[in-house]
Motif scaffolding. Structure first.
Motif, PDB file in Angstrom:
ATOM      1  N   PHE A   8       0.968  -0.956   0.358  1.00 43.66           N
ATOM      2  CA  PHE A   8      -0.037   0.434   0.048  1.00 43.66           C
ATOM      3  C   PHE A   8       0.828   1.362  -0.276  1.00 43.66           C
ATOM      4  CE2 PHE A   8       0.359  -1.483   4.339  1.00 43.66           C
ATOM      5  CZ  PHE A   8       1.228  -0.434   5.278  1.00 43.66           C
ATOM      6  N   ASP A   9       0.103   2.088  -0.214  1.00 48.87           N
ATOM      7  CA  ASP A   9       1.183   3.710  -0.342  1.00 48.87           C
ATOM      8  C   ASP A   9       1.433   4.005   1.636  1.00 48.87           C
ATOM      9  OD1 ASP A   9       0.945   3.657  -2.772  1.00 48.87           O
ATOM     10  OD2 ASP A   9      -1.278   5.435  -2.915  1.00 48.87           O
ATOM     11  N   VAL A  10       2.977   3.953   1.709  1.00 45.85           N
ATOM     12  CA  VAL A  10       2.826   4.214   2.828  1.00 45.85           C
ATOM     13  C   VAL A  10       3.531   6.013   2.964  1.00 45.85           C
ATOM     14  CG1 VAL A  10       5.521   4.575   4.283  1.00 45.85           C
ATOM     15  CG2 VAL A  10       4.663   2.187   2.831  1.00 45.85           C
ATOM     16  N   THR A  11       1.881   6.285   3.847  1.00 43.53           N
ATOM     17  CA  THR A  11       2.444   7.605   4.340  1.00 43.53           C
ATOM     18  C   THR A  11       2.183   8.068   5.738  1.00 43.53           C
ATOM     19  OG1 THR A  11      -0.611   7.347   4.358  1.00 43.53           O
ATOM     20  CG2 THR A  11       0.212   7.884   2.356  1.00 43.53           C
ATOM     21  N   LEU A  12       2.892   8.531   6.742  1.00 44.38           N
ATOM     22  CA  LEU A  12       2.752   9.185   7.737  1.00 44.38           C
ATOM     23  C   LEU A  12       1.500   8.308   8.601  1.00 44.38           C
ATOM     24  CD1 LEU A  12       4.068   9.603  10.326  1.00 44.38           C
ATOM     25  CD2 LEU A  12       3.786  12.177  10.406  1.00 44.38           C
ATOM     26  N   GLN A  13      -0.105   8.959   8.148  1.00 48.27           N
ATOM     27  CA  GLN A  13      -0.769   8.258   8.151  1.00 48.27           C
ATOM     28  C   GLN A  13      -1.549   6.725   8.064  1.00 48.27           C
ATOM     29  OE1 GLN A  13      -3.413  10.498   9.899  1.00 48.27           O
ATOM     30  NE2 GLN A  13      -3.828   9.041  10.359  1.00 48.27           N
ATOM     31  N   SER A  14      -0.742   6.258   7.277  1.00 49.43           N
ATOM     32  CA  SER A  14      -0.794   4.414   6.665  1.00 49.43           C
ATOM     33  C   SER A  14      -0.059   3.674   8.261  1.00 49.43           C
ATOM     34  CB  SER A  14      -0.596   4.275   5.892  1.00 49.43           C
ATOM     35  OG  SER A  14       0.504   4.872   5.459  1.00 49.43           O
ATOM     36  N   ILE A  15       0.616   4.815   8.492  1.00 46.91           N
ATOM     37  CA  ILE A  15       1.925   3.752   9.318  1.00 46.91           C
ATOM     38  C   ILE A  15       1.391   4.036  10.795  1.00 46.91           C
ATOM     39  CG2 ILE A  15       4.397   3.569  10.311  1.00 46.91           C
ATOM     40  CD1 ILE A  15       3.375   2.565   7.679  1.00 46.91           C
ATOM     41  N   ALA A  16       0.414   5.141  11.266  1.00 44.61           N
ATOM     42  CA  ALA A  16       0.575   5.260  12.543  1.00 44.61           C
ATOM     43  C   ALA A  16      -1.120   5.051  12.538  1.00 44.61           C
ATOM     44  CB  ALA A  16       0.264   6.919  12.573  1.00 44.61           C
ATOM     45  N   SER A  17      -1.187   4.702  11.853  1.00 50.67           N
ATOM     46  CA  SER A  17      -3.175   3.679  12.079  1.00 50.67           C
ATOM     47  C   SER A  17      -2.852   2.401  12.180  1.00 50.67           C
ATOM     48  CB  SER A  17      -3.986   3.481  10.458  1.00 50.67           C
ATOM     49  OG  SER A  17      -4.589   5.260  10.166  1.00 50.67           O
ATOM     50  N   LEU A  18      -1.406   1.709  11.222  1.00 53.72           N
ATOM     51  CA  LEU A  18      -0.991   0.265  11.588  1.00 53.72           C
ATOM     52  C   LEU A  18      -0.636   0.097  13.274  1.00 53.72           C
ATOM     53  CD1 LEU A  18       1.229  -1.268   8.302  1.00 53.72           C
ATOM     54  CD2 LEU A  18      -1.274  -1.923  10.053  1.00 53.72           C
ATOM     55  N   GLU A  19       0.403   1.784  13.394  1.00 52.65           N
ATOM     56  CA  GLU A  19       0.698   1.331  14.680  1.00 52.65           C
ATOM     57  C   GLU A  19      -1.128   1.778  15.879  1.00 52.65           C
ATOM     58  OE1 GLU A  19       3.133   4.346  18.717  1.00 52.65           O
ATOM     59  OE2 GLU A  19       2.293   4.568  16.582  1.00 52.65           O
ATOM     60  N   GLU A  20      -1.159   2.576  15.563  1.00 50.54           N
ATOM     61  CA  GLU A  20      -2.728   2.491  16.848  1.00 50.54           C
ATOM     62  C   GLU A  20      -3.577   1.041  16.768  1.00 50.54           C
ATOM     63  OE1 GLU A  20      -5.618   5.290  15.773  1.00 50.54           O
ATOM     64  OE2 GLU A  20      -4.279   7.002  15.625  1.00 50.54           O
ATOM     65  N   MET A  21      -3.736   0.467  15.145  1.00 50.25           N
ATOM     66  CA  MET A  21      -4.492  -0.761  14.940  1.00 50.25           C
ATOM     67  C   MET A  21      -3.780  -2.276  16.404  1.00 50.25           C
ATOM     68  SD  MET A  21      -4.756  -3.140  11.816  1.00 50.25           S
ATOM     69  CE  MET A  21      -5.591  -4.742  12.114  1.00 50.25           C
ATOM     70  N   PHE A  22      -2.649  -1.911  16.334  1.00 50.66           N
ATOM     71  CA  PHE A  22      -2.270  -2.674  17.259  1.00 50.66           C
ATOM     72  C   PHE A  22      -1.441  -2.294  18.501  1.00 50.66           C
ATOM     73  CE2 PHE A  22      -1.788  -4.712  12.996  1.00 50.66           C
ATOM     74  CZ  PHE A  22      -1.765  -6.097  13.276  1.00 50.66           C
ATOM     75  N   ASP A  23      -2.436  -1.561  19.096  1.00 48.85           N
ATOM     76  CA  ASP A  23      -2.528  -0.626  20.590  1.00 48.85           C
ATOM     77  C   ASP A  23      -3.795  -1.810  21.177  1.00 48.85           C
ATOM     78  OD1 ASP A  23      -2.621   0.492  23.397  1.00 48.85           O
ATOM     79  OD2 ASP A  23      -3.202   2.604  22.271  1.00 48.85           O
TER      80      ASP A  23
END
Length: 195
Positions: A159-174
């Motif tokens: 997928f397109d790596v954006t700051l938002q997409s990486i932040a969303s993944l980090e939140e997802m695994f909290d």
């Protein structure tokens, strides 16, 4: 109207359930329950008793807590690396810009607008960060795949790596919080893992 009853676009909602104080056996690892629901078309629910849709899906996965904590730490490091790359590219581009003639309030609007654009702008990764991203995303794939044994490491970022997409993944695994993911390319990749 409740947010739970409406989704104006495609989105995935993630919640974690940590079982109560029942102690696991010393021979088994502690697992937590990932609950997910997503819609593939906009949804508006006015009466839950009569509602049925072919575009809403849900499910759950039991995932080892230790692996989630480890992955979240790696995603946090990846996010920091992406932020550093963005800062270095921002400082290069802002060196050529001058906004001293603008009024302060207009300057603040521009800065705020640029921050929002930067969060969703595709980030060009250096080799080290790209490898780091592939390792993290391979682990995400292994945790979420229906048949983890068949989950091969990624050779490219899906997928397109954006700051938002990486932040969303980090939140997802909290596991202490839930999250909602709406970025289309990340959304498509995650739901592909649930099938």
């Amino acid at each position: 109207e409740s947010r739970a009853a409406n989704a104006s676009n495609k989105e995935i909602n993630i919640q974690w359930y940590i079982p109560p104080l029942a102690k696991p056996s010393i021979y088994t690892e502690t697992k937590v329950l990932l609950l997910y629901a997503y819609n593939t078309k906009p949804v508006k629910i006015s009466n839950i008793k009569t509602f049925s849709s072919m575009s809403i899906f849900s499910g759950h996965l039991w995932i080892p807590l230790a692996r989630i904590i480890s992955l979240r730490e790696k995603l946090s490091n990846l996010k920091q690396q992406v932020e550093m790359l963005m800062q270095s590219s921002k400082s290069l581009s802002s060196a050529s810009e001058s906004i001293s003639f603008l009024e302060q309030s207009e300057t603040l609007k521009i800065i705020s607008s640029k921050k929002t654009q930067m969060n969703v702008a595709k980030v060009h990764l250096d080799e080290k960060t790209e490898e780091m991203a592939k390792r993290c995303l391979s682990e995400v794939k292994a945790l979420l795949s229906v048949v983890p044994a068949l989950s091969l490491p990624l050779t490219e970022i899906p997928f397109d790596v954006t700051l938002q997409s990486i932040a969303s993944l980090e939140e997802m695994f909290d596991p202490a919080n839930g999250c909602t993911i709406t970025e289309e390319s990340l959304f498509n990749w995650i739901i592909s893992l649930f099938h």
